[in-house]
Design a protein around this motif. Structure first.
Motif, PDB file in Angstrom:
ATOM      1  N   ASP A   4      39.491  41.129  39.142  1.00  0.00           N
ATOM      2  CA  ASP A   4      39.635  42.397  38.424  1.00  0.00           C
ATOM      3  C   ASP A   4      40.886  42.383  37.543  1.00  0.00           C
ATOM      4  O   ASP A   4      40.843  42.829  36.390  1.00  0.00           O
ATOM      5  CB  ASP A   4      39.648  43.583  39.384  1.00  0.00           C
ATOM      6  CG  ASP A   4      40.671  43.446  40.498  1.00  0.00           C
ATOM      7  OD1 ASP A   4      41.309  42.380  40.603  1.00  0.00           O
ATOM      8  OD2 ASP A   4      40.835  44.417  41.280  1.00  0.00           O
ATOM      9  N   THR A   5      42.008  41.873  38.079  1.00  0.00           N
ATOM     10  CA  THR A   5      43.230  41.810  37.265  1.00  0.00           C
ATOM     11  C   THR A   5      43.090  40.773  36.153  1.00  0.00           C
ATOM     12  O   THR A   5      43.571  40.976  35.036  1.00  0.00           O
ATOM     13  CB  THR A   5      44.449  41.459  38.138  1.00  0.00           C
ATOM     14  OG1 THR A   5      44.173  40.280  38.901  1.00  0.00           O
ATOM     15  CG2 THR A   5      44.777  42.594  39.079  1.00  0.00           C
ATOM     16  N   PHE A  27      46.774  34.066  38.440  1.00  0.00           N
ATOM     17  CA  PHE A  27      45.984  35.183  38.965  1.00  0.00           C
ATOM     18  C   PHE A  27      45.241  34.794  40.235  1.00  0.00           C
ATOM     19  O   PHE A  27      44.831  33.650  40.417  1.00  0.00           O
ATOM     20  CB  PHE A  27      44.981  35.665  37.914  1.00  0.00           C
ATOM     21  CG  PHE A  27      45.615  36.358  36.737  1.00  0.00           C
ATOM     22  CD1 PHE A  27      45.778  37.734  36.719  1.00  0.00           C
ATOM     23  CD2 PHE A  27      46.080  35.622  35.653  1.00  0.00           C
ATOM     24  CE1 PHE A  27      46.372  38.366  35.655  1.00  0.00           C
ATOM     25  CE2 PHE A  27      46.675  36.247  34.573  1.00  0.00           C
ATOM     26  CZ  PHE A  27      46.820  37.619  34.571  1.00  0.00           C
ATOM     27  N   THR A  52      40.989  42.270  33.364  1.00  0.00           N
ATOM     28  CA  THR A  52      41.798  43.190  32.560  1.00  0.00           C
ATOM     29  C   THR A  52      42.645  42.421  31.555  1.00  0.00           C
ATOM     30  O   THR A  52      42.752  42.809  30.384  1.00  0.00           O
ATOM     31  CB  THR A  52      42.713  44.038  33.464  1.00  0.00           C
ATOM     32  OG1 THR A  52      41.912  44.761  34.401  1.00  0.00           O
ATOM     33  CG2 THR A  52      43.536  45.015  32.644  1.00  0.00           C
TER      34      THR A  52
END
Length: 280
Positions: A171-172, A167, A175
Motif C-alpha cells: 500500500d505504501t 519498502f 502510494t
C-alpha cells in the motif's frame, strides 16, 4: 536464480491488471498530445515541412521511454508483495545467496519491462508509418534503438529496484509509485517539452539518468523526419524538444550515464537489502 526469474515472469503476466497498468503511462501521454497539446505544438513548429510527423514521432519516442519506466512499477512490486506474505523471508533463509535472490527479482523486472517496451516500439512504428505517413526505421536504426532501449530499461529497472528496496508494504509502495510515475514523465521531458520548462528545472531534467536514454530514443526515432534545409532552426527545435541536450550529438556520454547510474542504483539496492537483513 533462473527459477526466480521465471516465477516473476509467470506471476506478472498472469496478473492482467498489472499488465494493463504497465501501459497506463504510455496511454496517458498519447491522450495528452492527441487531445490537448498536439495541435499547439504542431503550430509552433510551422517552420518545418512536416511538423505533424515531427510531433508524432517525438511523442512516440517519449511513449517508449515512459513505457520502459512505468512497466517496471508493476513488476518490481512482486518483491514487496512477497515481503508482506513472508515468501521473501523463506527465500532469504534458503541456501541461495541473498545477492542471487535479489538479482532474480531484478532480472524478472528487467525482462518484463523489456518485453513491454519492445511491444510499444512495434506499435509506435506501425502508427508512424501507417497513420503519420512516415518512413520505417532502417535495420541499423532498429538495432541502435533496441540497444538504447535495452540500456534505458536496465536503468529504469535498477532505479525502481532501488526505490522498492526501501519498502515493505504494497500500500505504501503503491502510494509512492502513483507519484513516481507522473514525476518521471516530467523529469524526462515526456509530458512537457524540455525547452518550455524553467532553467532550474531544465538542469534537473538534464541530470536525471533516465533522460539520457529517452533523449537517445528521440534522436533515433526522429532521425528521418527533419527535412527542412534551415539547420539553425532544426538545432533550436531539437534542443527545445529534448532531442539534443547541451548541443551534444554523441552517444558516449548518454550511454555512460545510463551504465554508471544503473550500476550505482543496483549496488545501493543490494547493499540496502543486505543491511536490512543483517538488522533482523
Amino acid at each position: 536464480m533462473n527459477a526466480l526469474v521465471y516465477r516473476g515472469l509467470l506471476l506478472f503476466f498472469k496478473n492482467k491488471q498489472a499488465v494493463i497498468g504497465s501501459f497506463v503511462g504510455a496511454v496517458i501521454m498519447i491522450i495528452l498530445y492527441v487531445f490537448l497539446l498536439g495541435d499547439s505544438l504542431v503550430d509552433s513548429l510551422s517552420v518545418l515541412s512536416q511538423p505533424k510527423l515531427v510531433v508524432d514521432t517525438w511523442m512516440f519516442a517519449g511513449v517508449i521511454g515512459i513505457a520502459s519506466a512505468s512497466s517496471t512499477l508493476g513488476s518490481v512490486s512482486l518483491m514487496i508483495r512477497d515481503k508482506e506474505r513472508n515468501v521473501y523471508t523463506d527465500f532469504m533463509i534458503s541456501p541461495i545467496s541473498k545477492e542471487r535472490i535479489m538479482l532474480g527479482y531484478f532480472f524478472s523486472t528487467f525482462l518484463i519491462s523489456l518485453l513491454i517496451t519492445l511491444v510499444v516500439i512495434v506499435i509506435a512504428e506501425i502508427y508512424i508509418v501507417v497513420l503519420s505517413k512516415g518512413k520505417l526505421l532502417t535495420l541499423s536504426q532498429f538495432g541502435l534503438l533496441f540497444f538504447v532501449s535495452l540500456l534505458t530499461v536496465f536503468c529504469s529497472s535498477a532505479f525502481m529496484f532501488f526505490v522498492a528496496s526501501f519498502f515493505k508494504r504494497t500500500d505504501t509502495f503503491s502510494t509512492m509509485t502513483s507519484v513516481i510515475g507522473p514525476l518521471i514523465g516530467f523529469l524526462t521531458g515526456c509530458y512537457v517539452p524540455i525547452g518550455s520548462l524553467p532553467d532550474n528545472v531544465q538542469r534537473v531534467v538534464e541530470y536525471f539518468p533516465l533522460t539520457s536514454g529517452i533523449v537517445l530514443i528521440r534522436r533515433i526515432m526522429t532521425e528521418n523526419v527533419f527535412t527542412t534545409a534551415d539547420k539553425p532552426a532544426i538545432n533550436t527545435i531539437k534542443e527545445e524538444l529534448g532531442i539534443v541536450m547541451n548541443g551534444q550529438n554523441d552517444l558516449f556520454l548518454p550511454v555512460a550515464i545510463l551504465l554508471i547510474s544503473s550500476g550505482l542504483f543496483l549496488a545501493i539496492a543490494l547493499w540496502n537489502v543486505k543491511r536490512v537483513e543483517i538488522k533482523r
